[in-house]
Design a protein around this motif. Sequence first.
Motif, short mmCIF file in Angstrom:
data_model
loop_
_atom_site.label_atom_id
_atom_site.label_comp_id
_atom_site.label_asym_id
_atom_site.label_seq_id
_atom_site.Cartn_x
_atom_site.Cartn_y
_atom_site.Cartn_z
N ILE A 1 0.87 -1.13 -0.03
CA ILE A 1 -0.10 0.13 -0.02
C ILE A 1 0.75 1.37 -0.02
CG2 ILE A 1 -1.84 1.18 1.21
CD1 ILE A 1 -2.39 -1.39 2.73
N TYR A 2 0.75 2.23 -0.92
CA TYR A 2 1.41 3.41 -0.79
C TYR A 2 0.49 4.65 -1.25
CZ TYR A 2 1.84 2.39 -5.85
OH TYR A 2 1.44 2.13 -7.30
N GLY A 3 1.03 5.80 -1.31
CA GLY A 3 0.27 6.94 -1.89
C GLY A 3 -0.22 7.96 -0.54
N LEU A 4 -0.40 9.12 -0.98
CA LEU A 4 -1.12 10.17 0.07
C LEU A 4 0.14 10.69 0.94
CD1 LEU A 4 -4.66 9.20 0.82
CD2 LEU A 4 -3.82 10.59 -0.81
N LYS A 5 1.38 10.57 0.36
CA LYS A 5 2.79 10.91 1.40
C LYS A 5 2.76 10.24 2.49
CE LYS A 5 2.67 15.51 -1.17
NZ LYS A 5 2.40 16.98 -0.86
N LYS A 6 2.29 8.96 2.58
CA LYS A 6 2.47 8.12 3.62
C LYS A 6 3.46 7.14 3.36
CE LYS A 6 -2.41 8.94 5.51
NZ LYS A 6 -3.40 8.29 5.83
N PRO A 7 3.83 6.45 4.45
CA PRO A 7 4.99 5.50 4.11
C PRO A 7 4.19 4.28 3.55
CG PRO A 7 5.30 6.34 6.39
CD PRO A 7 4.10 6.85 5.98
N ALA A 8 5.10 3.49 2.78
CA ALA A 8 4.60 2.13 2.33
C ALA A 8 4.42 1.33 3.25
CB ALA A 8 5.39 1.68 1.10
N VAL A 9 3.26 0.41 3.16
CA VAL A 9 3.26 -0.67 4.10
C VAL A 9 3.07 -1.92 3.19
CG1 VAL A 9 1.49 -1.51 5.62
CG2 VAL A 9 1.97 0.89 5.52
N GLN A 10 3.75 -3.09 3.79
CA GLN A 10 3.90 -4.32 3.11
C GLN A 10 2.64 -5.34 3.65
OE1 GLN A 10 5.72 -4.82 0.58
NE2 GLN A 10 6.98 -2.78 0.78
N ILE A 11 1.97 -5.86 2.90
CA ILE A 11 0.84 -6.57 3.45
C ILE A 11 0.68 -7.87 2.81
CG2 ILE A 11 -0.69 -4.51 4.43
CD1 ILE A 11 -2.22 -4.90 1.75
N THR A 12 -0.25 -8.76 2.99
CA THR A 12 -0.84 -10.10 2.39
C THR A 12 -2.33 -9.66 2.34
OG1 THR A 12 -0.71 -11.30 4.15
CG2 THR A 12 1.35 -11.33 2.82
N VAL A 13 -2.69 -10.37 1.37
CA VAL A 13 -4.21 -10.55 1.14
C VAL A 13 -4.77 -11.79 0.70
CG1 VAL A 13 -4.71 -7.82 0.71
CG2 VAL A 13 -4.33 -9.37 -1.21
N SER A 14 -6.13 -12.20 1.01
CA SER A 14 -6.58 -13.41 0.56
C SER A 14 -6.61 -13.55 -0.81
CB SER A 14 -7.91 -13.74 1.20
OG SER A 14 -8.57 -14.70 0.56
N GLU A 15 -5.91 -14.81 -1.58
CA GLU A 15 -5.98 -14.75 -2.90
C GLU A 15 -7.48 -14.81 -3.29
OE1 GLU A 15 -3.89 -17.56 -6.51
OE2 GLU A 15 -3.99 -18.05 -4.42
N LYS A 16 -8.22 -15.63 -2.79
CA LYS A 16 -9.59 -16.00 -3.16
C LYS A 16 -10.43 -14.63 -3.16
CE LYS A 16 -13.55 -18.90 -1.84
NZ LYS A 16 -13.99 -19.98 -1.13
N GLU A 17 -10.31 -14.06 -1.87
CA GLU A 17 -11.21 -12.76 -1.82
C GLU A 17 -10.62 -11.62 -3.24
OE1 GLU A 17 -12.35 -9.60 1.77
OE2 GLU A 17 -10.66 -10.84 1.80
N MET A 18 -9.61 -11.65 -3.35
CA MET A 18 -9.01 -10.50 -4.28
C MET A 18 -9.43 -11.13 -5.66
SD MET A 18 -7.89 -8.09 -2.96
CE MET A 18 -7.53 -7.11 -4.39
N LEU A 19 -9.61 -12.34 -6.00
CA LEU A 19 -10.15 -12.94 -7.25
C LEU A 19 -11.43 -12.34 -7.58
CD1 LEU A 19 -8.62 -16.35 -7.50
CD2 LEU A 19 -7.90 -14.32 -8.94
N THR A 20 -12.30 -12.28 -6.29
CA THR A 20 -13.72 -11.88 -6.28
C THR A 20 -13.71 -10.35 -6.53
OG1 THR A 20 -14.46 -13.82 -4.82
CG2 THR A 20 -15.88 -11.69 -4.88
N VAL A 21 -12.87 -9.67 -5.90
CA VAL A 21 -12.80 -8.22 -5.96
C VAL A 21 -12.40 -7.84 -7.61
CG1 VAL A 21 -11.45 -6.20 -5.46
CG2 VAL A 21 -12.09 -7.88 -3.51
#
Length: 205
Positions: A33-53
């Motif tokens: 996650i990045y943008g709005l002049k804030k530090p970048a954040v490293q994350i993980t998300v559910s692969e199944k949920e993101m395919l739906t999105v």
Amino acid sequence: MEQLHVAAQLREKAGVRGVLSKFRAEGVTPAVIYGLKKPAVQITVSEKEMLTVLKKGSNAVLKLKYGDKEDNVIIKEVQRHVVTDRVIHIDFHRISLTEKIKVKVHIKIVGEAFGVKTEGGILEHNMREFTVFALPTDIPKEIEVKVTDLKLDEAVRVKDVKHGELEILDDPEHIVVSISAPKEEVVETPVAAAGAVAGAAAAEP
């Protein structure tokens, strides 16, 4: 477009190849996650949920919650495996729900044109997406362009497309879709061809 809620997990050891492979084997996708002049954040998300999105469109507005924080984001980039086409990484860009943003929106052609169905014309699809400027929650999955009444040698230009308060930034005169007459194939007759060969032979010294 409605806002979708997605749960995420903070990840450590970002970028370590073995760790990323382990994530994917467990059905989770690495992301940032990045943008709005804030530090970048490293994350993980559910692969199944993101395919739906992703099925809802690339401009889906998400509320990502991780730890005790949350960000409003849109999907900026999706990286896929070159062989399996599996999603292997996602870039999320922070947005403000009260500020307009510029994004690309897919164009969907609707209907069968009169010029094609009745007059034998050919539909020319000149533009595949619009560049729009709007509030994140006002951005549609796609913009429909109706062509049912379009006749031979007629066209729909950007300025002809209306979609509520949405601002389309493309050149108003650009042609989105048009109906053109089929090109006639010129077939040379044997007599004409023979005459051309004889004329060429006579011209030789």
